[in-house]
Motif scaffolding. Structure first.
Motif, PDB file in Angstrom:
ATOM      1  N   GLY A 246       0.823  -1.210   0.000  1.00 54.59           N
ATOM      2  CA  GLY A 246       0.000   0.000   0.000  1.00 54.59           C
ATOM      3  C   GLY A 246       0.855   1.256   0.000  1.00 54.59           C
ATOM      4  N   GLU A 274      -3.396 -11.821  -3.248  1.00 51.54           N
ATOM      5  CA  GLU A 274      -3.762 -10.755  -2.316  1.00 51.54           C
ATOM      6  C   GLU A 274      -3.242  -9.400  -2.799  1.00 51.54           C
ATOM      7  OE1 GLU A 274      -1.906  -9.373   1.957  1.00 51.54           O
ATOM      8  OE2 GLU A 274      -2.194 -11.520   1.608  1.00 51.54           O
ATOM      9  N   ALA A 277      -5.166  -8.172  -5.871  1.00 54.66           N
ATOM     10  CA  ALA A 277      -6.463  -7.605  -5.493  1.00 54.66           C
ATOM     11  C   ALA A 277      -6.294  -6.194  -4.929  1.00 54.66           C
ATOM     12  CB  ALA A 277      -7.151  -8.511  -4.472  1.00 54.66           C
ATOM     13  N   LEU A 278      -5.226  -5.974  -4.145  1.00 53.38           N
ATOM     14  CA  LEU A 278      -4.963  -4.649  -3.593  1.00 53.38           C
ATOM     15  C   LEU A 278      -4.732  -3.633  -4.711  1.00 53.38           C
ATOM     16  CD1 LEU A 278      -4.236  -2.687  -1.261  1.00 53.38           C
ATOM     17  CD2 LEU A 278      -1.888  -3.548  -1.426  1.00 53.38           C
ATOM     18  N   GLU A 280      -5.760  -3.773  -7.811  1.00 50.66           N
ATOM     19  CA  GLU A 280      -6.993  -3.550  -8.563  1.00 50.66           C
ATOM     20  C   GLU A 280      -7.982  -2.697  -7.780  1.00 50.66           C
ATOM     21  OE1 GLU A 280      -7.898  -7.592  -9.403  1.00 50.66           O
ATOM     22  OE2 GLU A 280      -6.707  -7.646 -11.260  1.00 50.66           O
ATOM     23  N   ARG A 281      -7.994  -2.832  -6.448  1.00 54.51           N
ATOM     24  CA  ARG A 281      -8.871  -1.987  -5.635  1.00 54.51           C
ATOM     25  C   ARG A 281      -8.461  -0.520  -5.720  1.00 54.51           C
ATOM     26  NH1 ARG A 281      -8.555  -6.195  -1.806  1.00 54.51           N
ATOM     27  NH2 ARG A 281      -7.064  -5.016  -0.525  1.00 54.51           N
ATOM     28  N   ARG A 282      -7.199  -0.271  -5.983  1.00 56.88           N
ATOM     29  CA  ARG A 282      -6.717   1.103  -6.149  1.00 56.88           C
ATOM     30  C   ARG A 282      -7.110   1.687  -7.510  1.00 56.88           C
ATOM     31  NH1 ARG A 282      -2.566   3.330  -2.742  1.00 56.88           N
ATOM     32  NH2 ARG A 282      -2.613   2.180  -0.787  1.00 56.88           N
ATOM     33  N   GLY A 283      -7.714   0.867  -8.371  1.00 56.77           N
ATOM     34  CA  GLY A 283      -8.089   1.349  -9.691  1.00 56.77           C
ATOM     35  C   GLY A 283      -6.917   1.461 -10.643  1.00 56.77           C
TER      36      GLY A 283
END
Length: 435
Positions: A246, A274, A277-278, A280-283
């Motif tokens: 992150g 994992e 996915a992190l 991709e969640r950030r766009g």
């Protein structure tokens, strides 16, 4: 008293450790395999095999890769001997299998209980044992001494933090560290701390990691990827740990160099999904190494032009592969070494230096303090204080090609200057076996 308490605790811990293996196996199946070996149940070697057996313990991936030059040198120096390499993690075992194949035997090191260690030693009958870096197991030391097996702590390191923790146990710690036949330290500071903890016959030989050569085919593979990526700036964040990705994505977002590509390589393979996915969640548009790229072609074959170019809108390439870290470094303009933005102790920066790439590393490097300090002093590396500082320094390096070339050359020279630890280590081990 402490020794008795330690052994008693293992009877409580062992069932929980097995349960933990099965829990971890849901993410990495290898944890549920060869469980009997963790209790010393192994085929060992035939009773009529009288060849000397040299046993090297390398707990996981980093230690196994650090042990590679030593194992190769021992295979050359003692063709009459058999070699056994033990591990504690499936990823370490898989790395050992990839590096050494059938040239060595392999199994898991048993849990540190008297009956399991005795069973292991009876099955393999080692002539000499070598444990890497920080692997100090009290019962293992006791049982090796009882079985008259010399045990050497090679490539030994002892951070100031670990020293303070160990020193709290006073005489018990000195008794444990005094059980090693030889301690071969990476640096004078490591040697001083280990001696203060009771280690005897301590010598400073340097860091085996400097003798890790990046295979030419990996460098060629990375160069081919770089050609397929195109001309935009590329940086790699290598061996990242949980909680760090992150922060690295924060640095990516804060960069003024908006067309930069980040190659993100988590240290532990079970975290690949994992981390994906992190991202991709950030766009952020993600590609995975497992779904892109290829092997470097021979010179006479079609070149990287026949590889699919990495789409220009991909901002993060996830390094979800094993054994390709050297290729990731070769594909990058700058390397950031993970495990250092959070207080995790850092990771090895030597391989990146050997490839000739400028190195950045965070403030938390207590496990690699000497190598980091030496690399910074040599102009091969620069420390950053946090993710914002990482973004700032990356922008500076991307805008200054001359500085990148200077740092890369200094990195190559730094790595070359410190080679030779393997040869010195083999000489000590040879003398110990012949004594």
């Amino acid at each position: 008293m402490l020794r008795a308490l330690y052994r008693a605790l293992w009877w409580i811990v062992a069932p929980l450790a097995v349960l933990r293996l099965f829990i971890r196996s849901r993410r990495e199946r290898g944890y549920r395999e060869h469980i009997g070996e963790r209790f010393g149940h192994t085929a060992g070697r035939p009773r009529d095999d009288l060849a000397p057996l040299i046993w090297v313990h390398a707990v996981s991936v980093g230690e196994t890769r650090a042990a590679e030059p030593l194992v190769e040198a021992l295979l050359r120096a003692r063709p009459d001997a058999r070699l056994l390499v033990t591990h504690m993690t499936p990823s370490g075992r898989a790395t050992g299998e990839r590096l050494f194949g059938s040239r060595v035997a392999r199994c898991y090191l048993p849990y540190d209980m008297p009956h399991t260690v005795r069973r292991f030693l009876r099955a393999w009958r080692p002539t000499l044992g070598i444990v890497m870096e920080t692997e100090v197991w009290p019962t293992l030391l006791d049982e090796c001494r009882r079985a008259d097996v010399p045990l050497v702590l090679a490539n030994a390191r002892m951070s100031a933090r670990s020293y303070r923790r160990a020193a709290r146990f006073g005489g018990a710690t000195r008794e444990v560290f005094g059980g090693f036949s030889r301690v071969l330290a990476q640096s004078p500071a490591d040697a001083q701390r280990l001696t203060a903890l009771g280690a005897r016959h301590v010598a400073v030989l340097g860091n085996l990691k400097f003798d890790m050569a990046t295979p030419p085919d990996l460098v060629a593979r990375g160069r081919a990827w770089r050609a397929a990526i195109g001309t935009r700036p590329v940086w790699v964040a290598a061996s990242t740990r949980e909680g760090e990705e992150g922060l690295i994505l924060d640095a990516l977002a804060a960069q003024a160099t908006k067309d930069a590509l980040l190659i993100l390589v988590p240290r532990h393979p079970q975290r690949f999904d994992e981390v994906a996915a992190l991202v991709e969640r950030r766009g952020v548009r993600l590609a995975r190494r497992s779904q892109w790229g290829g092997e470097a072609k021979p010179a006479a074959a079609p070149g990287p032009a026949d590889m699919a170019p990495l789409p220009a809108d991909v901002t993060v390439l996830l390094g979800d592969s094993m054994g390709e870290l050297g290729a990731y470094y070769a594909a990058a303009d700058v390397a950031f070494i993970g495990g250092s933005l959070l207080p995790l102790g850092g990771q090895n920066l030597i391989e990146a230096c050997a490839v000739g790439v400028p190195v950045l590393i965070g403030p938390h490097v207590f496990n690699f303090a000497q190598a980091t300090a030496d690399a910074v002093a040599a102009g091969a590396a620069q420390q950053v204080s946090d993710s914002a500082d990482l973004a700032r320094v990356l922008d500076e390096l991307f805008s200054d090609r001359g500085r990148r070339i200077t740092m890369g050359a200094a990195a190559s020279a730094f790595a070359a200057r410190h080679r030779g630890t393997t040869e010195r280590t083999v000489e000590v081990l040879r003398a110990l076996m012949e004594a």
